[in-house]
Scaffold this motif. Sequence first.
Motif, PDB file in Angstrom:
ATOM      1  N   LYS A 133      -2.307  -3.253  -2.323  1.00 16.23           N
ATOM      2  CA  LYS A 133      -2.691  -2.633  -1.060  1.00 16.23           C
ATOM      3  C   LYS A 133      -2.878  -3.613   0.084  1.00 16.23           C
ATOM      4  O   LYS A 133      -2.961  -3.207   1.246  1.00 16.23           O
ATOM      5  CB  LYS A 133      -3.984  -1.823  -1.262  1.00 16.23           C
TER       6      LYS A 133
ATOM      7  N   LEU B 172      -3.043  -0.488   5.756  1.00 16.11           N
ATOM      8  CA  LEU B 172      -4.153   0.275   5.174  1.00 16.11           C
ATOM      9  C   LEU B 172      -4.306   1.641   5.815  1.00 16.11           C
ATOM     10  O   LEU B 172      -4.299   2.681   5.146  1.00 16.11           O
ATOM     11  CB  LEU B 172      -5.443  -0.504   5.270  1.00 16.11           C
TER      12      LEU B 172
ATOM     13  N   ASN C   8       0.825  -1.213   0.000  1.00  8.61           N
ATOM     14  CA  ASN C   8       0.000   0.000   0.000  1.00  8.61           C
ATOM     15  C   ASN C   8       0.860   1.265   0.000  1.00  8.61           C
ATOM     16  O   ASN C   8       0.533   2.260   0.648  1.00  8.61           O
ATOM     17  CB  ASN C   8      -0.956   0.007   1.204  1.00  8.61           C
TER      18      ASN C   8
END
Length: 487
Positions: free
Chosen positions: A276, A481, A177
């Motif tokens: 991600k 995240l 990510n």
Amino acid sequence: MKRNLLRVIALGLLASMLLVSCGTPADTPDDTSASADTTTAAETTTAETEIVADLPDVKYDGYNFRIFTEDDYIKFVYADEENGESVNDAVYKSNLAVKERFDIKMSIVEQSSWTKWQEIETVVLAGEDAWDISYTHDCSAGDLSLKGYLMNLHDIPYLDFEKPWWPKFTQEAMTLNGKMYLLSNYSSWYGFYATRTMFFNIEMVESNKLDNPYELVKNDKWTLDKLIEMTSSFYKDVNGDGKKDYGDIYGFAMTVPYSLLENFGHEALTKSADGKSVELTLYNDSMVTLMNKLEAWLIGGNNGTVFSNKHSGRYNEDSSNTWFSNGTVLYTYGAIGHLLQGLMETDTVYGILPMPKVTADQEEYIGACCELPGVIPVTIKNKERTGVICEAMAEAGYKNVIPQYYEYALKGRYATDPDSCLMLDILFENRYLSFSYIYRSNNMQRAIELVLQNGGNFASWYETNKPKALEVVDKINKYFLDGTVTK
């Protein structure tokens, strides 16, 4: 084959050293095509040597740049003085150049042991700016990042990931990510030292009239099936005590199979298409086939091999490194730096090989490696200064230290013949670092070691460990995240 890495690691070498590194001191290889390759590499590296870090012309008034690491691993990043050993002296000169350029000092803050990552945690929780960078245990570094204790390297000024001293494969491995918390670049030469490889006993191959391993590699016939074929029924009970132990003859011996799964092209966690998140993907048909084959070969009663999962030391009677060094093993596997330690004190004539392909149609031989990653605590007070010094150290290591270790130490001192030099090129041109291993995933990336240690049955082991592995996957995804730390 990929050649960019080979050009990187050839930087800064004297032409005379390049010409004689894989022959006798006065000889050059007879193969003119090899000489042509060397010339091409030297021409290419001239331009790459001129690549410089984009750093400010700044002085830090004698600032003490503090490096936190454990005693056994200092040599990979720092040297107090010259001692006549080529790699040590290259590290010393690289450090000195950085110190003089920016008017800084450097010092080592010693970690009590390599795995004592709690010492970093304690400092961060106390809000202390105790050191500028730490080179620490790879898996411990992964744990620290998930606790929120480490800087995202993309938030550090002057770290230029487009420069050649930031290997693309390590960036790809450590990034999720768009975030990367572990520094794996050429400020340290540990990643080369800890690249996993195969060694073979040349005299045993010749006396038993076995296929030439070098030719197998060159002709893309060096496969797992071929290794199993060559090592089967090779065992000899030399001491006559009726059991496999120290002093017997083996076709293959291995103590700790770190990075073995990566060398066979498997990763426990797979990144999503958008990069991600990760998901657990270890259990699949090809992995089951591989594990069944390894179980039958290493613990299924085959008299030619032995798997000894002893952690009491790299060189003792329980270690396959010792057995190979003593000339009683045909093939062995391990970190190239570890394997070479004992061989320098014996008369065993050895050759170096890349890990075999799982099947002949595998595109490349893989050189999986571990790392001594650098981590930057969130408590540092001057990110700009840290970025400048870290970038300068990586540039200096790339131009001075890595060439000394690769060309002078590995190819000039440790490689026994020109073919071993070629094997090193093949090994290092496709190195691989595992995200799954460093971020543990409940040790799924160590499946081969743990399954063999527990007597086999991969399917049962996987089902038992899957729930906890999924918890780790969830922890990783949440943190990368949005920074959520999961206990």
